[in-house]
Design a protein around this motif. Sequence first.
Motif, short mmCIF file in Angstrom:
data_model
loop_
_atom_site.label_atom_id
_atom_site.label_comp_id
_atom_site.label_asym_id
_atom_site.label_seq_id
_atom_site.Cartn_x
_atom_site.Cartn_y
_atom_site.Cartn_z
N GLU A 48 6.53 11.36 -12.61
CA GLU A 48 6.71 10.39 -13.70
C GLU A 48 5.77 9.19 -13.60
O GLU A 48 5.58 8.47 -14.58
CB GLU A 48 8.16 9.86 -13.73
CG GLU A 48 9.21 10.90 -14.03
CD GLU A 48 9.71 11.62 -12.76
OE1 GLU A 48 10.68 12.39 -12.89
OE2 GLU A 48 9.16 11.41 -11.66
N THR A 49 5.19 8.97 -12.42
CA THR A 49 4.34 7.78 -12.24
C THR A 49 2.95 8.10 -11.71
O THR A 49 2.17 7.18 -11.43
CB THR A 49 5.02 6.79 -11.25
OG1 THR A 49 5.25 7.46 -10.01
CG2 THR A 49 6.32 6.26 -11.83
N GLU A 50 2.61 9.38 -11.60
CA GLU A 50 1.33 9.73 -11.00
C GLU A 50 0.13 9.18 -11.77
O GLU A 50 -0.92 8.94 -11.19
CB GLU A 50 1.21 11.25 -10.82
CG GLU A 50 1.18 12.04 -12.11
CD GLU A 50 1.22 13.54 -11.88
OE1 GLU A 50 1.19 13.99 -10.71
OE2 GLU A 50 1.30 14.27 -12.89
N CYS A 101 0.83 -1.22 0.00
CA CYS A 101 0.00 0.00 0.00
C CYS A 101 0.86 1.26 0.00
O CYS A 101 0.63 2.18 -0.79
CB CYS A 101 -0.93 0.01 1.21
SG CYS A 101 -2.26 -1.19 1.16
N SER A 102 1.83 1.30 0.87
CA SER A 102 2.68 2.47 1.00
C SER A 102 3.46 2.75 -0.28
O SER A 102 3.48 3.88 -0.78
CB SER A 102 3.65 2.28 2.18
OG SER A 102 4.60 3.32 2.21
N MET A 103 4.09 1.72 -0.80
CA MET A 103 4.95 1.92 -1.97
C MET A 103 4.13 2.23 -3.23
O MET A 103 4.50 3.12 -4.00
CB MET A 103 5.82 0.68 -2.19
CG MET A 103 6.81 0.46 -1.07
SD MET A 103 7.71 -1.09 -1.24
CE MET A 103 8.89 -0.62 -2.52
N SER A 104 3.02 1.54 -3.43
CA SER A 104 2.22 1.80 -4.63
C SER A 104 1.52 3.15 -4.55
O SER A 104 1.37 3.84 -5.57
CB SER A 104 1.22 0.68 -4.87
OG SER A 104 0.30 0.55 -3.81
N SER A 105 1.13 3.57 -3.36
CA SER A 105 0.51 4.90 -3.20
C SER A 105 1.53 6.00 -3.42
O SER A 105 1.18 7.08 -3.93
CB SER A 105 -0.12 5.03 -1.82
OG SER A 105 -1.21 4.14 -1.69
N GLN A 106 2.77 5.74 -3.06
CA GLN A 106 3.84 6.71 -3.28
C GLN A 106 3.93 7.10 -4.75
O GLN A 106 4.24 8.24 -5.09
CB GLN A 106 5.16 6.10 -2.81
CG GLN A 106 6.37 6.98 -3.00
CD GLN A 106 7.66 6.26 -2.58
OE1 GLN A 106 7.63 5.19 -1.99
NE2 GLN A 106 8.79 6.87 -2.91
N LEU A 107 3.64 6.15 -5.64
CA LEU A 107 3.74 6.41 -7.07
C LEU A 107 2.79 7.51 -7.53
O LEU A 107 3.04 8.18 -8.53
CB LEU A 107 3.49 5.12 -7.87
CG LEU A 107 4.54 4.03 -7.66
CD1 LEU A 107 4.07 2.72 -8.28
CD2 LEU A 107 5.89 4.46 -8.23
N TYR A 108 1.68 7.71 -6.83
CA TYR A 108 0.75 8.79 -7.16
C TYR A 108 1.38 10.17 -6.92
O TYR A 108 0.90 11.17 -7.46
CB TYR A 108 -0.52 8.69 -6.31
CG TYR A 108 -1.47 7.60 -6.71
CD1 TYR A 108 -2.01 7.54 -8.00
CD2 TYR A 108 -1.88 6.65 -5.80
CE1 TYR A 108 -2.91 6.55 -8.36
CE2 TYR A 108 -2.78 5.65 -6.14
CZ TYR A 108 -3.29 5.61 -7.43
OH TYR A 108 -4.18 4.63 -7.78
N HIS A 109 2.42 10.23 -6.13
CA HIS A 109 3.02 11.51 -5.74
C HIS A 109 4.36 11.76 -6.40
O HIS A 109 5.11 12.65 -5.97
CB HIS A 109 3.14 11.55 -4.21
CG HIS A 109 1.83 11.34 -3.53
ND1 HIS A 109 0.87 12.32 -3.44
CD2 HIS A 109 1.29 10.24 -2.97
CE1 HIS A 109 -0.19 11.84 -2.83
NE2 HIS A 109 0.03 10.58 -2.54
#
Length: 152
Positions: free
Chosen positions: A38-40, A27-35
């Motif tokens: 390049e990956t939002e 959850c933490s790592m995949s949600s980080q991608l929203y922020h």
Amino acid sequence: MYYSYRQDWSSVLELLSQSLHGEEMVCSMSSQLYHIPETEDLEGNRQMHEHLYDASYHRVTALGSAKRLQGSESHESIIKTLVSCVDSALDADQEVTKWLYVMRDNAPADFKEFIQTIISWQQYTENTLKMAQEQLRQMGYEPENQDANSGY
């Protein structure tokens, strides 16, 4: 129905705790991608999260049920909830994993290794939950039917 005997739920409780820890990392790592710019909008992340919500809910519910059983409660409905939620989380995990691979395949090169790490955490999360499921089966608890899992 209340059981008049006590069982040791500690091994199931430990495996569910380990699985939830893995889920926290996913959850933490995949949600980080929203922020990250390049990956939002990374393809698959939104779809993966839709299934991750279900997987997380069922893991939390299963763990709470196991904690209650390890404590002082022993009602059959708690056990049924635990078993059903383990199975439902594993069903949701299949979709999570599917979309994680979509994410990895569509990620910029600099993020592919990071997403592979998420996939590794997801594998850990699933494997520990499968071990909890097997432990439940060894204790004599299996879902009454496969359709029962969809009601939560």
